[in-house]
Scaffold this motif. Structure first.
Motif, PDB file in Angstrom:
ATOM      1  N   GLN A   8     -28.742  26.636 -49.556  1.00  0.00           N
ATOM      2  CA  GLN A   8     -28.934  27.845 -50.357  1.00  0.00           C
ATOM      3  C   GLN A   8     -29.886  28.808 -49.653  1.00  0.00           C
ATOM      4  O   GLN A   8     -29.671  30.025 -49.661  1.00  0.00           O
ATOM      5  N   ALA A   9     -30.936  28.268 -49.027  1.00  0.00           N
ATOM      6  CA  ALA A   9     -31.865  29.120 -48.274  1.00  0.00           C
ATOM      7  C   ALA A   9     -31.138  29.823 -47.138  1.00  0.00           C
ATOM      8  O   ALA A   9     -31.380  31.007 -46.867  1.00  0.00           O
ATOM      9  N   ASN A  10     -30.229  29.131 -46.478  1.00  0.00           N
ATOM     10  CA  ASN A  10     -29.455  29.757 -45.400  1.00  0.00           C
ATOM     11  C   ASN A  10     -28.594  30.889 -45.949  1.00  0.00           C
ATOM     12  O   ASN A  10     -28.531  31.973 -45.365  1.00  0.00           O
ATOM     13  N   LEU A  11     -27.955  30.661 -47.083  1.00  0.00           N
ATOM     14  CA  LEU A  11     -27.106  31.692 -47.681  1.00  0.00           C
ATOM     15  C   LEU A  11     -27.939  32.915 -48.086  1.00  0.00           C
ATOM     16  O   LEU A  11     -27.574  34.049 -47.783  1.00  0.00           O
ATOM     17  N   ASP A  12     -29.067  32.674 -48.744  1.00  0.00           N
ATOM     18  CA  ASP A  12     -29.887  33.776 -49.268  1.00  0.00           C
ATOM     19  C   ASP A  12     -30.743  34.439 -48.201  1.00  0.00           C
ATOM     20  O   ASP A  12     -30.750  35.665 -48.073  1.00  0.00           O
ATOM     21  N   ARG A  13     -31.480  33.633 -47.445  1.00  0.00           N
ATOM     22  CA  ARG A  13     -32.510  34.165 -46.550  1.00  0.00           C
ATOM     23  C   ARG A  13     -31.991  34.554 -45.173  1.00  0.00           C
ATOM     24  O   ARG A  13     -32.649  35.292 -44.452  1.00  0.00           O
ATOM     25  N   VAL A  14     -30.818  34.041 -44.792  1.00  0.00           N
ATOM     26  CA  VAL A  14     -30.244  34.386 -43.485  1.00  0.00           C
ATOM     27  C   VAL A  14     -29.054  35.329 -43.688  1.00  0.00           C
ATOM     28  O   VAL A  14     -29.113  36.498 -43.324  1.00  0.00           O
ATOM     29  N   PHE A  15     -27.996  34.846 -44.300  1.00  0.00           N
ATOM     30  CA  PHE A  15     -26.797  35.670 -44.442  1.00  0.00           C
ATOM     31  C   PHE A  15     -26.962  36.768 -45.495  1.00  0.00           C
ATOM     32  O   PHE A  15     -26.288  37.793 -45.421  1.00  0.00           O
ATOM     33  N   GLY A  16     -27.857  36.585 -46.431  1.00  0.00           N
ATOM     34  CA  GLY A  16     -28.079  37.595 -47.450  1.00  0.00           C
ATOM     35  C   GLY A  16     -29.202  38.568 -47.131  1.00  0.00           C
ATOM     36  O   GLY A  16     -29.487  39.464 -47.924  1.00  0.00           O
ATOM     37  N   GLU A  17     -29.825  38.412 -45.982  1.00  0.00           N
ATOM     38  CA  GLU A  17     -30.994  39.235 -45.623  1.00  0.00           C
ATOM     39  C   GLU A  17     -30.599  40.317 -44.634  1.00  0.00           C
ATOM     40  O   GLU A  17     -30.214  40.032 -43.510  1.00  0.00           O
ATOM     41  N   ARG A  18     -30.734  41.561 -45.037  1.00  0.00           N
ATOM     42  CA  ARG A  18     -30.379  42.679 -44.167  1.00  0.00           C
ATOM     43  C   ARG A  18     -31.546  43.146 -43.299  1.00  0.00           C
ATOM     44  O   ARG A  18     -31.323  43.851 -42.321  1.00  0.00           O
ATOM     45  N   ASP A  19     -32.764  42.755 -43.626  1.00  0.00           N
ATOM     46  CA  ASP A  19     -33.921  43.132 -42.815  1.00  0.00           C
ATOM     47  C   ASP A  19     -34.047  42.147 -41.649  1.00  0.00           C
ATOM     48  O   ASP A  19     -34.281  40.956 -41.867  1.00  0.00           O
ATOM     49  N   PRO A  20     -33.897  42.619 -40.401  1.00  0.00           N
ATOM     50  CA  PRO A  20     -33.907  41.714 -39.249  1.00  0.00           C
ATOM     51  C   PRO A  20     -35.208  40.919 -39.092  1.00  0.00           C
ATOM     52  O   PRO A  20     -35.164  39.760 -38.686  1.00  0.00           O
TER      53      PRO A  20
END
Length: 120
Positions: A8-20
């Motif tokens: 879930q962290a990968n989905l939210d914090r990586v793929f869901g994060e637009r700020d590089p």
């Protein structure tokens, strides 16, 4: 090993994060240093390359698209999976897929992204 939390962290914090900057920080928390990301059309190795691959993906999606888990992640013996959908917030999914991760020491070593075929 809490596969649900990691996936879930990968989905939210990586793929869901637009700020590089926030995304690369999350990747450092979630992925091994020499981790690999395998998508249908490309592969990336290492934190910077994974972040760039996600940037490229997000650049092709409308800004209101969000990634949502379709059900809780599951995993055992070092392999986890998470089924997800992506589309406008509160709207129908434009795409669905499954992430399959090989996990070592609580970090993602490899992530394979599978996209579902659209219904015909």
């Amino acid at each position: 090993m809490d596969f649900g939390q990691l996936m879930q962290a990968n989905l939210d914090r990586v793929f869901g994060e637009r700020d590089p900057a926030r995304r690369i920080s999350a990747i450092r928390d979630i992925y091994h240093e020499d981790a690999e990301l395998h998508e249908p059309e490309r592969s990336a190795r290492g934190h910077e390359a994974i972040s760039q691959a996600v940037s490229d993906l997000l650049r092709h999606l409308p800004p209101d698209f969000v990634f949502t888990a379709l059900r809780p992640a599951a995993g055992h013996h070092g392999v986890g999976r998470l089924q997800w959908g992506a589309g406008p917030a509160g709207g129908p999914f434009a795409v669905t897929g499954t992430d399959v991760a090989h996990v070592e020491g609580g970090l993602i070593r490899t992530l394979h992204v599978f996209l579902d075929q659209p219904d015909t």
